[in-house]
Design a protein around this motif. Structure first.
Motif, PDB file in Angstrom:
ATOM      1  N   ASP A 130       0.899  -5.072   3.727  1.00  0.00           N
ATOM      2  CA  ASP A 130      -0.401  -5.710   3.978  1.00  0.00           C
ATOM      3  C   ASP A 130      -1.280  -5.497   2.756  1.00  0.00           C
ATOM      4  OD1 ASP A 130       0.432  -6.399   6.471  1.00  0.00           O
ATOM      5  OD2 ASP A 130      -0.764  -4.906   7.547  1.00  0.00           O
ATOM      6  N   ILE A 131      -1.866  -6.609   2.234  1.00  0.00           N
ATOM      7  CA  ILE A 131      -2.827  -6.550   1.125  1.00  0.00           C
ATOM      8  C   ILE A 131      -4.171  -7.009   1.677  1.00  0.00           C
ATOM      9  CG2 ILE A 131      -3.372  -7.321  -1.205  1.00  0.00           C
ATOM     10  CD1 ILE A 131      -0.454  -8.057  -1.566  1.00  0.00           C
ATOM     11  N   ASP A 132      -5.142  -6.112   1.654  1.00  0.00           N
ATOM     12  CA  ASP A 132      -6.431  -6.387   2.290  1.00  0.00           C
ATOM     13  C   ASP A 132      -7.582  -6.060   1.312  1.00  0.00           C
ATOM     14  OD1 ASP A 132      -8.387  -6.949   4.147  1.00  0.00           O
ATOM     15  OD2 ASP A 132      -8.133  -5.088   5.296  1.00  0.00           O
ATOM     16  N   PRO A 133      -8.492  -7.024   1.001  1.00  0.00           N
ATOM     17  CA  PRO A 133      -8.682  -8.345   1.632  1.00  0.00           C
ATOM     18  C   PRO A 133      -7.993  -9.472   0.888  1.00  0.00           C
ATOM     19  CG  PRO A 133     -10.582  -7.827   0.292  1.00  0.00           C
ATOM     20  CD  PRO A 133      -9.663  -6.660   0.160  1.00  0.00           C
ATOM     21  N   ALA A 134      -7.086  -9.147  -0.044  1.00  0.00           N
ATOM     22  CA  ALA A 134      -6.357 -10.159  -0.821  1.00  0.00           C
ATOM     23  C   ALA A 134      -7.305 -11.019  -1.640  1.00  0.00           C
ATOM     24  CB  ALA A 134      -5.486 -11.026   0.095  1.00  0.00           C
ATOM     25  N   ARG A 135      -8.243 -10.369  -2.325  1.00  0.00           N
ATOM     26  CA  ARG A 135      -9.193 -11.064  -3.193  1.00  0.00           C
ATOM     27  C   ARG A 135      -9.274 -10.344  -4.517  1.00  0.00           C
ATOM     28  NH1 ARG A 135     -14.192 -11.791   1.116  1.00  0.00           N
ATOM     29  NH2 ARG A 135     -13.110 -13.166   2.584  1.00  0.00           N
ATOM     30  N   THR A 136      -9.974 -10.959  -5.477  1.00  0.00           N
ATOM     31  CA  THR A 136     -10.176 -10.297  -6.757  1.00  0.00           C
ATOM     32  C   THR A 136     -11.009  -9.029  -6.549  1.00  0.00           C
ATOM     33  OG1 THR A 136     -12.142 -11.645  -7.155  1.00  0.00           O
ATOM     34  CG2 THR A 136     -10.064 -12.449  -8.051  1.00  0.00           C
ATOM     35  N   GLY A 137     -10.743  -8.036  -7.396  1.00  0.00           N
ATOM     36  CA  GLY A 137     -11.417  -6.756  -7.251  1.00  0.00           C
ATOM     37  C   GLY A 137     -10.534  -5.760  -6.525  1.00  0.00           C
ATOM     38  N   ALA A 138     -11.161  -4.790  -5.853  1.00  0.00           N
ATOM     39  CA  ALA A 138     -10.424  -3.713  -5.197  1.00  0.00           C
ATOM     40  C   ALA A 138      -9.764  -4.200  -3.916  1.00  0.00           C
ATOM     41  CB  ALA A 138     -11.363  -2.547  -4.895  1.00  0.00           C
ATOM     42  N   ASN A 139      -8.521  -3.776  -3.715  1.00  0.00           N
ATOM     43  CA  ASN A 139      -7.768  -4.094  -2.503  1.00  0.00           C
ATOM     44  C   ASN A 139      -7.104  -2.825  -1.988  1.00  0.00           C
ATOM     45  OD1 ASN A 139      -7.388  -7.348  -2.133  1.00  0.00           O
ATOM     46  ND2 ASN A 139      -7.680  -6.784  -4.273  1.00  0.00           N
ATOM     47  N   GLU A 140      -6.751  -2.840  -0.714  1.00  0.00           N
ATOM     48  CA  GLU A 140      -6.042  -1.726  -0.088  1.00  0.00           C
ATOM     49  C   GLU A 140      -4.671  -2.200   0.378  1.00  0.00           C
ATOM     50  OE1 GLU A 140      -6.657   1.659   3.415  1.00  0.00           O
ATOM     51  OE2 GLU A 140      -8.290   0.299   2.844  1.00  0.00           O
TER      52      GLU A 140
END
Length: 652
Positions: free
Chosen positions: A562-572
């Motif tokens: 799971d890639i969250d939030p799947a946007r540019t910048g920091a992701n978890e």
């Protein structure tokens, strides 16, 4: 526009009507409510030009420092010398400090600033501020990183341009300017076209003069506030002479100065209207002067209305050559209707001798104004909104729906007023109320006859004579007021016109807010431009399932990610590994890498941390820009057995 309760001295009756007082209280409450709405919604003005792209992009991580930073906008903007600032991680200026360069090519609106050489790695902040082509300030900020993201001492500005105390004051001045123009132009038009004898009525004179004073004061206030409104946001900068000089070189500044010059000409018009014209007795001469004042007043009113069309929404977007004349017609129709309505309200409450014919003439003018407003409003709505989705899905479209609803309500009340007008005309100007009391005007004389030597005392005492004359005038005026208030048709008309005026005050507030709101058409176009500039973004978190086989014993399984939030910048990231029987599976080593081949970025390594059996996680995973990323996962199940599996995913 306000109408206060009439006061004509002491009433001969002990039961004075209280409806005017209640009407004045109602109007005061409406005005208070409207200013509350203005203050409550006087936050930052909505953007009329949107930032549709930048190089580097927001959140991007680049290997080496760029030579310049460029910004792309959805429409034309005006840039100052310090409109684009680039700050390094320590908060120092990273740009050379030169004015932004116009890099426009074709339809693209692009500006750039050069950066110093030898910039260190870290996160940089780009803060920008400009003025849209329709005179409204816009601003924003974003970050990009060189080498890798880092901590920065720069705090992104939370307030947008045009907000705060200065924005609230500018919004109030804008509202006051519209109200002043409506009273000035509409009140004068009512006198010339509907009730020429009203030129000698002091209440109507005060109404028009107050409209002129309000418009003049509001225009001066907007001229002084323009510099801090589009710049620093500090009220003290309203008195900065250099800033005022810069404002005068802009299109909005030139429009405000032109309005002040036209107001000088309108002062002469008002002086003639309530001076020589009001005293003119010869019908032929008065007719010629009426024609001259009508032509001159129309030219001045159209010129003042043109100062709004020159610097507001009508001057930008599609078909400005048609939109500006249509906007002038729209404003003139608003003034003729609402300004005439205010004049009629004052006449009904403060002047007891307005003729029914004057009311009938205004009713015809108001009907014509509604037709003009309908035609011009339909065109303006199409031009500023464009689509049904923009009508319901943007702030401008929603405000427009409210405005149309208020106009419909106003037309409905106007229809009721027309019915009262018809009844008033049918019953005659004198009305069906009480007849004048024959003894009312003789009360003072009766009192005099009871005092011996009164006539001789009056002859010898001018002060006593003046006092008695004032008493006679007060009694006569009170009697006229009693007769007027006893007329049910006139009272019904006053109530319906008062209701119209209340709705008109709210309508004017909504129209004022509309002028500082981004048109729905441009908002949607800006959104489309932003979407086109970026790669298609995934909807919410991205979920991946990758089967693997290392070739060794117990080497088969599945990686779930799971890639969250799947946007540019920091992701978890959260990663689970399952064996072929669906149970949690531990492995000696797990690695990931992200690669954006279209931009030659990567591979960017990620080493997750084990939480529990079969569950790994990684936080603050930086995705520098949107695009079609390849996610490669390396799984090792023994000292010699490992494999790398990959999958492409769209991350925005």
């Amino acid at each position: 526009m306000t109408a206060t309760a009439p006061h004509f001295g002491p009433s001969p009756s002990t039961h004075a009507p209280r409806r005017p007082l209640a009407a004045a209280a109602l109007l005061a409450a409406l005005v208070g409510m409207v200013f509350g709405l203005l203050l409550g919604g006087a936050g930052p003005a909505s953007a009329h030009a949107a930032l549709t792209g930048s190089d580097p992009q927001d959140g991007a991580v680049v290997d080496t420092a760029p030579k310049e930073v460029t910004l792309t906008f959805s429409e034309q903007v005006a840039m100052g010398d310090d409109s684009i600032r680039v700050l390094d991680p320590d908060g120092k200026r990273a740009d050379t400090g030169a004015a932004p360069r116009d890099l426009q090519s074709g339809s693209a609106v692009k500006y750039g600033v050069s950066l110093h050489t030898g910039l260190p790695d870290g996160t940089y902040t780009v803060a920008w501020q400009a003025v849209s082509a329709d005179s409204h300030p816009v601003s924003g900020a974003f970050t990009f990183s060189v080498g890798a993201p880092s901590k920065t001492t720069v705090a992104l500005p939370s307030a947008e341009a045009g907000g705060g105390l200065v924005g609230a004051l500018y919004g109030i001045a804008r509202y006051a300017a519209y109200a002043g123009f409506i009273l000035l132009a509409g009140g004068a038009a009512f006198v010339l076209a509907c009730w020429q004898r009203g030129a000698g009525a002091r209440p109507l004179q005060r109404l028009v003069v107050h409209g002129w004073m309000t418009l003049t004061a509001a225009t001066l206030a907007m001229l002084l506030l323009r510099n801090p409104y589009t710049g620093s946001g500090k009220l003290a900068d309203a008195f900065d002479l250099d800033g005022l000089k810069a404002v005068l070189d802009t299109k909005p500044g030139a429009a405000l100065v032109s309005r002040l010059l036209l107001l000088g000409a309108s002062a002469l018009f008002v002086a003639v209207l309530f001076g020589a014209y009001a005293k003119r007795e010869d019908e032929r001469e008065k007719k010629d002067l009426t024609f001259g004042l009508a032509i001159g007043g129309t030219v001045i009113a159209a010129g003042i209305a043109g100062t709004w069309a020159l610097a507001e929404h009508a001057s930008t977007g599609i078909q400005p050559g048609i939109a500006m004349p249509v906007d002038v017609l729209h404003l003139l129709a608003v003034a003729a209707w609402l300004g005439g309505l205010a004049a009629l309200l004052v006449a009904l409450y403060r002047t007891p001798d307005i003729e029914a014919a004057a009311v009938r003439r205004f009713s015809r003018i108001a009907f014509g104004s509604v037709l003009v407003l309908t035609a011009t409003g339909i065109y303006q709505s199409w031009r500023q909104v464009g689509t049904w989705s923009a009508l319901t899905g943007t702030a401008y479209g929603q405000l427009l729906i409210v405005k149309v609803g208020l106009v419909a309500l106003l037309v409905g009340i106007a229809w009721i007023s027309r019915r009262w007008t018809a009844r008033l005309v049918t019953s005659g100007a004198g009305g069906k109320g009480a007849e004048p009391r024959a003894d009312a005007r003789d009360e003072v004389e009766v009192e005099e006859s009871r005092t011996p030597g009164t006539s001789d005392a009056m002859a010898e005492d001018p002060a006593r004579a003046a006092q008695l004359a004032r008493q006679r005038a007060a009694v006569a005026t009170a009697e006229k007021k009693r007769i007027r208030d006893a007329d049910p048709d006139r009272s019904g008309l006053r109530r319906s016109v008062l209701a119209e005026a209340g709705v008109a005050v709210a309508l004017l507030a909504v129209a004022t807010v509309l002028t500082s709101t981004e048109p729905g058409r441009t908002e949607e176009e800006a959104a489309r431009s932003s979407s086109a500039a970026a790669a298609p973004a995934a909807e919410g978190p991205v979920n991946l399932t990758l089967p693997f086989d290392t070739g060794g014993k117990n080497g088969k399984g599945t990686v779930r990610m799971d890639i969250d939030p799947a946007r540019t910048g920091a992701n978890e990231l959260h990663i689970w590994i399952d064996s072929i029987d669906g149970k949690a599976m531990d492995v000696p080593e797990l690695k990931l890498a992200f690669t954006l081949g279209s931009k030659d970025i990567g591979p960017l390594p990620v080493v997750p941390v084990r939480l529990t059996e079969g569950h790994w996680t990684a936080s603050d995973v930086q995705i520098p820009m949107a695009g079609n990323w390849k996610v490669a996962v390396t799984v090792r199940t023994s000292d010699i057995d490992q494999t790398t599996i990959d999958k492409n995913v769209k991350i925005g």
